[in-house]
Design a protein around this motif. Structure first.
Motif, PDB file in Angstrom:
ATOM      1  N   TRP A  29       1.070  -0.969  -0.223  1.00 34.94           N
ATOM      2  CA  TRP A  29      -0.379   0.125  -0.077  1.00 34.94           C
ATOM      3  C   TRP A  29       0.761   1.252   0.119  1.00 34.94           C
ATOM      4  O   TRP A  29       2.234   1.409   0.183  1.00 34.94           O
ATOM      5  N   ARG A  32      -0.284   8.473   1.823  1.00 32.60           N
ATOM      6  CA  ARG A  32      -0.249   9.843   1.718  1.00 32.60           C
ATOM      7  C   ARG A  32      -0.526  10.800   2.223  1.00 32.60           C
ATOM      8  O   ARG A  32      -0.109  11.828   2.339  1.00 32.60           O
ATOM      9  N   SER A  37      -8.345   7.751   3.814  1.00 32.46           N
ATOM     10  CA  SER A  37      -8.282   8.401   2.360  1.00 32.46           C
ATOM     11  C   SER A  37      -6.852   8.884   2.210  1.00 32.46           C
ATOM     12  O   SER A  37      -6.760   8.685   0.651  1.00 32.46           O
ATOM     13  N   ASP A  38      -6.807   9.230   2.414  1.00 28.82           N
ATOM     14  CA  ASP A  38      -4.374   9.188   2.926  1.00 28.82           C
ATOM     15  C   ASP A  38      -4.120   7.322   1.319  1.00 28.82           C
ATOM     16  O   ASP A  38      -2.666   7.655   1.405  1.00 28.82           O
ATOM     17  N   GLU A  40      -3.910   4.365   0.050  1.00 28.52           N
ATOM     18  CA  GLU A  40      -4.021   3.417  -1.531  1.00 28.52           C
ATOM     19  C   GLU A  40      -3.811   2.214  -1.208  1.00 28.52           C
ATOM     20  O   GLU A  40      -2.625   2.333  -1.628  1.00 28.52           O
ATOM     21  N   TRP A  41      -4.354   1.518  -1.509  1.00 28.14           N
ATOM     22  CA  TRP A  41      -4.803  -0.060  -1.552  1.00 28.14           C
ATOM     23  C   TRP A  41      -3.940  -0.076  -2.928  1.00 28.14           C
ATOM     24  O   TRP A  41      -4.551  -1.083  -3.703  1.00 28.14           O
ATOM     25  N   LYS A  42      -2.662  -1.725  -2.382  1.00 32.47           N
ATOM     26  CA  LYS A  42      -2.027  -2.159  -3.701  1.00 32.47           C
ATOM     27  C   LYS A  42      -1.283  -3.171  -3.926  1.00 32.47           C
ATOM     28  O   LYS A  42      -1.873  -3.980  -4.366  1.00 32.47           O
ATOM     29  N   LYS A  48      -8.350  -4.783   2.243  1.00 36.64           N
ATOM     30  CA  LYS A  48      -8.037  -3.407   2.485  1.00 36.64           C
ATOM     31  C   LYS A  48      -8.937  -3.167   4.093  1.00 36.64           C
ATOM     32  O   LYS A  48      -9.984  -3.474   3.979  1.00 36.64           O
TER      33      LYS A  48
END
Length: 64
Positions: A29, A32, A37-38, A40-42, A48
């Motif tokens: 992930w 940021r 909300s910051d 970003e699940w990768k 998640k």
């Protein structure tokens, strides 16, 4: 997105980072800021965490 502009912001980021690692170890992930909300699940194989799970873990870590 929450911008990291101070040592307090960095401390919040560190707590959020630790919370994600504890909730879903060895996942992929990008964070940021320090808010859900910051995040970003990768990871394609791990789920998640929900916003509630994330916030609960952050609160627990902050309260030590």
């Amino acid at each position: 997105m929450a911008d990291i502009e101070s040592s307090e912001d960095m401390a919040r980021h560190d707590v959020a980072f630790k919370a994600i690692n504890e909730l879903v170890p060895n996942s992929t992930w990008i964070l940021r800021g320090w808010e859900y909300s910051d995040l970003e699940w990768k990871d394609e194989t791990k789920t998640k965490p929900t916003e509630t799970e994330f916030n609960t873990k952050v609160t627990a870590l902050e309260n030590g």
